[in-house]
Design a protein around this motif. Structure first.
Motif, PDB file in Angstrom:
ATOM      1  N   PRO A 171      46.748 -15.687  24.899  1.00 50.68           N
ATOM      2  CA  PRO A 171      45.504 -16.019  25.615  1.00 50.68           C
ATOM      3  C   PRO A 171      44.595 -14.807  25.830  1.00 50.68           C
ATOM      4  O   PRO A 171      43.373 -14.958  25.877  1.00 50.68           O
ATOM      5  N   HIS A 172      45.190 -13.616  25.924  1.00 49.09           N
ATOM      6  CA  HIS A 172      44.342 -12.443  26.175  1.00 49.09           C
ATOM      7  C   HIS A 172      43.512 -12.058  24.953  1.00 49.09           C
ATOM      8  O   HIS A 172      42.438 -11.472  25.091  1.00 49.09           O
ATOM      9  N   ASN A 219      50.692 -11.197  17.761  1.00 47.17           N
ATOM     10  CA  ASN A 219      51.528 -11.132  18.967  1.00 47.17           C
ATOM     11  C   ASN A 219      52.430 -12.334  19.187  1.00 47.17           C
ATOM     12  O   ASN A 219      53.286 -12.297  20.079  1.00 47.17           O
ATOM     13  N   ILE A 220      52.229 -13.392  18.398  1.00 44.50           N
ATOM     14  CA  ILE A 220      52.836 -14.670  18.800  1.00 44.50           C
ATOM     15  C   ILE A 220      54.353 -14.674  18.743  1.00 44.50           C
ATOM     16  O   ILE A 220      54.974 -15.500  19.398  1.00 44.50           O
ATOM     17  N   HIS A 221      54.950 -13.792  17.977  1.00 39.88           N
ATOM     18  CA  HIS A 221      56.417 -13.802  17.894  1.00 39.88           C
ATOM     19  C   HIS A 221      57.059 -12.786  18.838  1.00 39.88           C
ATOM     20  O   HIS A 221      58.274 -12.611  18.837  1.00 39.88           O
ATOM     21  N   LYS A 222      56.247 -12.096  19.633  1.00 34.03           N
ATOM     22  CA  LYS A 222      56.798 -11.115  20.568  1.00 34.03           C
ATOM     23  C   LYS A 222      57.429 -11.807  21.773  1.00 34.03           C
ATOM     24  O   LYS A 222      57.147 -12.973  22.057  1.00 34.03           O
ATOM     25  N   GLU A 223      58.220 -11.052  22.512  1.00 33.91           N
ATOM     26  CA  GLU A 223      58.768 -11.572  23.754  1.00 33.91           C
ATOM     27  C   GLU A 223      57.640 -11.651  24.779  1.00 33.91           C
ATOM     28  O   GLU A 223      56.801 -10.740  24.838  1.00 33.91           O
ATOM     29  N   ASN A 224      57.597 -12.675  25.592  1.00 27.17           N
ATOM     30  CA  ASN A 224      56.500 -12.913  26.537  1.00 27.17           C
ATOM     31  C   ASN A 224      55.133 -12.663  25.898  1.00 27.17           C
ATOM     32  O   ASN A 224      54.371 -11.816  26.357  1.00 27.17           O
ATOM     33  N   PRO A 225      54.828 -13.377  24.825  1.00 28.77           N
ATOM     34  CA  PRO A 225      53.599 -13.047  24.079  1.00 28.77           C
ATOM     35  C   PRO A 225      52.328 -13.235  24.902  1.00 28.77           C
ATOM     36  O   PRO A 225      51.335 -12.552  24.658  1.00 28.77           O
ATOM     37  N   ALA A 226      52.377 -14.138  25.900  1.00 30.89           N
ATOM     38  CA  ALA A 226      51.151 -14.450  26.635  1.00 30.89           C
ATOM     39  C   ALA A 226      50.869 -13.488  27.777  1.00 30.89           C
ATOM     40  O   ALA A 226      49.798 -13.546  28.382  1.00 30.89           O
ATOM     41  N   ILE A 249      49.945 -10.149  29.967  1.00 30.81           N
ATOM     42  CA  ILE A 249      48.970  -9.065  29.771  1.00 30.81           C
ATOM     43  C   ILE A 249      49.688  -7.756  29.453  1.00 30.81           C
ATOM     44  O   ILE A 249      49.144  -6.904  28.724  1.00 30.81           O
ATOM     45  N   ALA A 250      50.905  -7.591  29.944  1.00 27.54           N
ATOM     46  CA  ALA A 250      51.665  -6.364  29.651  1.00 27.54           C
ATOM     47  C   ALA A 250      51.950  -6.277  28.155  1.00 27.54           C
ATOM     48  O   ALA A 250      51.746  -5.233  27.522  1.00 27.54           O
ATOM     49  N   THR A 251      52.412  -7.385  27.575  1.00 31.01           N
ATOM     50  CA  THR A 251      52.668  -7.418  26.132  1.00 31.01           C
ATOM     51  C   THR A 251      51.379  -7.125  25.369  1.00 31.01           C
ATOM     52  O   THR A 251      51.360  -6.340  24.414  1.00 31.01           O
ATOM     53  N   TYR A 252      50.310  -7.754  25.817  1.00 31.00           N
ATOM     54  CA  TYR A 252      49.034  -7.626  25.115  1.00 31.00           C
ATOM     55  C   TYR A 252      48.525  -6.190  25.161  1.00 31.00           C
ATOM     56  O   TYR A 252      48.092  -5.628  24.152  1.00 31.00           O
ATOM     57  N   ALA A 278      46.623 -16.178  32.571  1.00 31.48           N
ATOM     58  CA  ALA A 278      46.020 -15.035  31.879  1.00 31.48           C
ATOM     59  C   ALA A 278      44.718 -14.613  32.570  1.00 31.48           C
ATOM     60  O   ALA A 278      44.435 -13.414  32.714  1.00 31.48           O
ATOM     61  N   VAL A 279      43.946 -15.595  33.015  1.00 33.34           N
ATOM     62  CA  VAL A 279      42.688 -15.289  33.705  1.00 33.34           C
ATOM     63  C   VAL A 279      42.977 -14.515  34.996  1.00 33.34           C
ATOM     64  O   VAL A 279      42.303 -13.516  35.302  1.00 33.34           O
ATOM     65  N   GLU A 280      43.997 -14.948  35.721  1.00 38.11           N
ATOM     66  CA  GLU A 280      44.359 -14.236  36.960  1.00 38.11           C
ATOM     67  C   GLU A 280      44.812 -12.811  36.662  1.00 38.11           C
ATOM     68  O   GLU A 280      44.445 -11.865  37.358  1.00 38.11           O
ATOM     69  N   GLU A 281      45.607 -12.647  35.621  1.00 34.22           N
ATOM     70  CA  GLU A 281      46.061 -11.306  35.220  1.00 34.22           C
ATOM     71  C   GLU A 281      44.877 -10.416  34.874  1.00 34.22           C
ATOM     72  O   GLU A 281      44.816  -9.241  35.277  1.00 34.22           O
ATOM     73  N   ALA A 282      43.928 -10.978  34.127  1.00 36.36           N
ATOM     74  CA  ALA A 282      42.766 -10.188  33.704  1.00 36.36           C
ATOM     75  C   ALA A 282      41.906  -9.809  34.907  1.00 36.36           C
ATOM     76  O   ALA A 282      41.366  -8.697  34.980  1.00 36.36           O
TER      77      ALA A 282
END
Lengths: 157, 429
Positions: free
Chosen positions: B101-102, B10-17, B19-22, B138-142
């Motif tokens: 992070p996810h 995932n690291i090269h994706k847009e907004n990799p960190a 939760i939506a991307t993940y 990321a913790v808040e998103e999760a």
């Protein structure tokens, strides 16, 4: 007796006391709160936080002096920390430090007379792929050379 | 067949960190599968069967470690994530925390479920300001999505996670020092046994796992132990993040199966040597505490057992490379200063030994070395190794022993010529 910290910081520290299964764990985050407010951790604040957590002031002093990120004295507005450990040294950290010392007119460990910049030599910051690098307050700056260092110094007010 | 990136997908994706991307690429489905299809004990077995070995340095089998938790003890169990990445040359966990992070968080939740833990801690080194903010987000998103908190995905499993910042101490990457620090104390390692699995944080059963180890647990949760065990080499399974820095063209973190040749990492992944006219002199494959390999011995495979057979260790896979411009005495002096600064001071051999190394190496590098100094280095190292509470003693004894053994001539030349033959002392700041 007045509090050695702002009421807001006091409330945040109280909240920390119940955040962890044991009160003791609140010490490091409480010290960060104090340092965030004051820029360093004065002795009066150590006594105050010791009382909150139920340990001796000497214990708190031991913790403060153990960790390099806790400071007992004020520093400059911008804290430039240059990584000097081997992966950075291999790519020229020594030259970067010398250049900074020359440009700022101070040695590592010192603060400019106007209180603007403190220069420190530190150990590995875990960003060896951008070596040589430094951290200025909370931001990392990598791939340093004389030119990039000069550009960074221009921006520091 | 080309290797498919797993830890770095995932690291090269847009907004990799985010939760939506993940989640757009199947994130958290592995956790859902574990909660639905596995009992905690069955998932411990699954991780055992995957062969996953800890990515923090020691390479201990993850599932076996989990199995050390005592049964039937009426005490809370804790999971402490070791994100105190401080071994010079190592910056792989940072990449995961900042860019995915996810992937780490999903592994933390699945692992906590496996070991029946309801309170986890994420101990992150204090200097990682940006990565810490990313992880807290990321913790808040999760939490908002119900992957943390009460009754996760309707399974009845509860988990709270506290992010805890270290404050600048290399030693806190040692697992029992980390526990002390998390309890609000100076980070002085504890005597083992008792091991943390029995008596850990707050005296309770505790598992400490490295960030990358837990990211690997996510992969096992997604695709199973059998698939996972097919990556890498026997007893050295799975994908691995390799850091490479120093005198290479493109320093960075490279993902490959365990067992990739070191020379392939240097010459292909990292683009070869930085200066075309300065060949490889030596490489440290696993972080600054690990033994050095002179160029002639660099034809090795990068996995736990192959590097052990070559007389060094994979460690945290924080590799760095030195070309022929490097004075090996100067390089070792740099590391000796690091270890002298970072010794917690608890054990005499380490506290005093690191100071001796700095003194002896300083005079050697400055041309003031005396006959016998080189043997003295080896002698002091032998008195440090094995005589300290934690492995910090080995972390400095091994570099000293191996640099001296591999480059004895260069050390001797400093004494016989009364100067650094490469002039490094003059160039050093």
């Amino acid at each position: 007796m007045s509090l050695p910290v702002r009421p807001e910081t006091d409330r945040q520290i109280d909240a920390l006391l119940t955040r962890f299964p044991r009160k003791g764990s609140a010490l490091l985050p409480a010290l960060y709160l104090i340092q965030g407010e004051k820029g360093h951790i004065p002795e009066a604040a150590m006594e105050y936080v010791a009382g909150k957590i139920g340990v001796s002031p000497a214990f708190v002093m031991g913790v403060v002096t153990f960790y390099t990120m806790f400071r007992r004295a004020p520093i400059g507005r911008h804290h430039i920390q240059v990584c000097m450990t081997l992966p950075c040294a291999l790519r020229g950290a020594g030259g970067v430090m010398k250049h900074l010392e020359k440009r700022l007119g101070i040695r590592r460990g010192q603060t400019t007379p106007d209180g603007r910049i403190t220069l420190s030599a530190v150990e590995c910051l875990g960003t060896c792929d951008t070596a040589p690098m430094c951290q200025i307050n909370e931001d990392d700056h990598g791939h340093l050379d004389a030119k990039t260092v000069d550009a960074i110094l221009e921006r520091l007010q | 067949m080309a290797f498919e990136p797993l830890l770095t997908r995932n690291i090269h994706k847009e907004n990799p960190a985010s939760i939506a991307t993940y989640m757009a690429s199947g994130g958290y489905q592995g956790l859902a599968r574990v909660l639905k299809e596995f009992t905690p004990e069955a998932f411990v077995e699954e991780v055992k069967n995957s062969g996953l070995r800890g990515r923090g340095g020691a390479g201990f089998p993850c599932g076996v470690k989990w199995g050390f938790l005592p049964k039937g003890l009426d005490k809370p169990r804790y999971l402490c994530v070791n994100a105190d990445e401080s071994e010079p040359g190592t910056f792989k966990d940072r990449l995961l925390i900042e860019k995915d992070p996810h992937l780490v968080l999903e592994g933390i939740i699945a692992s906590a479920y496996a070991i029946r833990c309801n309170q986890a801690f994420f101990y992150i080194r204090g200097e990682f300001h940006g990565p810490c903010r990313t992880f807290e987000r990321a913790v808040e998103e999760a939490r908002a999505k119900g992957f943390l908190g009460k009754n996760i995905l309707g399974s009845g499993f509860d988990l709270d996670l506290i992010v805890y910042r270290g404050a600048g101490a290399y030693i806190c990457g040692e697992e029992t020092a980390l526990l002390e620090s998390l309890e609000g104390k100076r980070g002085l390692p504890r005597i083992k046994p008792p091991f943390p699995a029995l008596i850990g944080l707050y005296g309770c059963p505790t598992i400490i796992n490295n960030v990358e180890t837990l990211a690997n647990v996510t992969l096992i949760a997604e695709r199973g132990a059998t698939w996972y065990a097919g990556i890498g080499r026997p007893k050295n399974t799975g994908p691995k993040l390799f850091c490479l820095s120093g005198h290479v063209k493109r320093p960075g973190v490279f993902e490959a199966p365990l067992g990739i040749p070191l020379l392939e990492l240097i010459h292909e992944h990292a683009g070869g040597m930085m200066h075309p006219d300065r060949p490889l002199k030596a490489a440290v494959p696993g972080g600054s505490s690990m033994k050095i390999l002179p160029a002639a011995n660099c034809d090795v495979l990068m996995d736990f057992d192959s590097l052990a057979a070559a007389g060094t260790s994979l460690g945290s896979a924080g590799g760095f490379v030195m070309d022929t411009s490097v004075c090996i005495v100067d390089a070792l002096l740099n590391l000796a200063r690091f270890y002298a600064h970072e010794s917690c001071g608890q054990c005499t051999p380490c506290r005093e030994g690191t100071g001796w190394f700095v003194k002896i190496l300083t005079r050697l590098e400055n041309g003031d070395g005396q006959p016998g100094d080189i043997d003295l280095l080896a002698e002091v190292a032998s008195r440090v190794e094995g005589n300290t509470i934690c492995p910090f003693g080995e972390a400095i004894a091994w570099p000293v022993q191996s640099y001296v053994a591999a480059f004895r001539d260069e050390f001797e030349a400093h004494v016989t010529q009364s100067t650094c033959p490469l002039g490094a002392a003059a160039g050093r700041s």
